[in-house]
Design an enzyme around this catalytic site. Sequence first.
Site, mmCIF file in Angstrom:
data_model
loop_
_atom_site.group_PDB
_atom_site.id
_atom_site.type_symbol
_atom_site.label_atom_id
_atom_site.label_comp_id
_atom_site.label_asym_id
_atom_site.label_seq_id
_atom_site.Cartn_x
_atom_site.Cartn_y
_atom_site.Cartn_z
ATOM 1 N N SER A 203 0.835 -1.198 0.000
ATOM 2 C CA SER A 203 0.000 0.000 0.000
ATOM 3 C C SER A 203 0.872 1.251 0.000
ATOM 4 O O SER A 203 2.020 1.220 -0.444
ATOM 5 C CB SER A 203 -0.942 -0.032 1.212
ATOM 6 O OG SER A 203 -1.868 1.024 1.166
ATOM 7 N N TYR A 217 -3.575 8.453 -7.548
ATOM 8 C CA TYR A 217 -2.826 7.415 -6.842
ATOM 9 C C TYR A 217 -3.368 7.207 -5.433
ATOM 10 O O TYR A 217 -3.689 6.080 -5.031
ATOM 11 C CB TYR A 217 -1.342 7.795 -6.781
ATOM 12 C CG TYR A 217 -0.474 6.782 -6.067
ATOM 13 C CD1 TYR A 217 -0.256 5.515 -6.607
ATOM 14 C CD2 TYR A 217 0.143 7.098 -4.850
ATOM 15 C CE1 TYR A 217 0.540 4.588 -5.963
ATOM 16 C CE2 TYR A 217 0.942 6.174 -4.199
ATOM 17 C CZ TYR A 217 1.144 4.925 -4.756
ATOM 18 O OH TYR A 217 1.930 4.002 -4.113
ATOM 19 N N LYS A 221 -5.342 3.835 -4.081
ATOM 20 C CA LYS A 221 -4.720 3.019 -3.037
ATOM 21 C C LYS A 221 -5.625 2.916 -1.808
ATOM 22 O O LYS A 221 -5.744 1.852 -1.193
ATOM 23 C CB LYS A 221 -3.352 3.593 -2.648
ATOM 24 C CG LYS A 221 -2.316 3.576 -3.757
ATOM 25 C CD LYS A 221 -2.015 2.179 -4.261
ATOM 26 C CE LYS A 221 -1.013 1.455 -3.407
ATOM 27 N NZ LYS A 221 -0.592 0.159 -4.001
ATOM 28 N N THR A 255 12.552 4.138 -6.446
ATOM 29 C CA THR A 255 12.360 3.067 -7.419
ATOM 30 C C THR A 255 12.449 3.628 -8.841
ATOM 31 O O THR A 255 12.403 4.854 -9.041
ATOM 32 C CB THR A 255 10.980 2.416 -7.236
ATOM 33 O OG1 THR A 255 9.977 3.415 -7.514
ATOM 34 C CG2 THR A 255 10.801 1.900 -5.814
#
Length: 330
Positions: A203, A217, A221, A255
């Site tokens: 999450s 987003y 979520k 990331t």
Amino acid sequence: MSFIPHLTKSVHHAGYPAIDPTNPKLSASGKTVIISGGAGGIGYAIAQGFAIAGAARIIIIARRQEALDESVASLNAESAAAGRATEVWTYLLDIRDSAAAEDVFKSIRARLNQGKLDGEEPIDADVLVTSAAELLQGKMSIEFSAEQYRGSFDTNVIGNLNLVRAFLAPEIPAIPFTGLDGIAKDTSSVPVPKRKKTILDVSSSSSYLVIPGQGPYASSKLAFTRIMQALQAEVDLIEGQPIRIHYFNPGTIYTPGVAKLMDEEAKNAIKGFIFDDYSLPRGFAVWLASPEAEFLKGKYVMSNWDVDELVALKEQYAADPTFGTITLKQ
């Protein structure tokens, strides 16, 4: 991030002994773990964690064949170097396609049960990690188009729900349910599920913090987390409560997905901010799937939180059903 409230005094940015996947208490020996988005980033780190913890097999699901090929080669090389026997399977899948998701899980079950005799207890996967996500940010909430919102919900809600539905397909007929009309589902002819299963949803803190610029987003979520909250309450009606669901923030990690939204210059401009290391979700996910974390089912947790301090809060979690959940504060 300084504005994120934490439930533990100790906050970690990298792996530490209590969540080390080599810890025998966290062993995943004999387990089959399915990971969506496991070909890179956080999903791949979690795949590494379960391989280190001795999982029998890691099954990686992703949309790009090239990424799947690279991930299986890397995981196999790491396992060979460490003398581990973990098998790595891969499946090409767009999780937004519900029929394709069902077919993939049927294929997984058929492969797991190859050679079994009639009457023997069927084998199934033990852990599902929903790590695939679409990350959009950088505009006002009303500046994102309808298509962008649909795209986020198609992946972050519908896609992940397709995986959960396919993962729990054998158990669904046995989950008791009574609608608002008072009509109860008939489960009398269905065997009570005995296999323990765990769902780990990757999450985000955006699901409960108001962060400008993350409308699609954050809302998607939050929506999926809310669905999983409801599902946990529903599956808890099964005798023995064999299914547990966790949703957790993996940490703030730079990331490849984040790199597309924030270049190195922008990253370095954030003075005093500490990005988390991949070793944090790699170990925390393995710990969360272990028996030690069972008391946290249906609760929101963060990889940064110290697990020993979380265990010390076990009685508080048990006494207050709203503790550690996204709920109305009174």
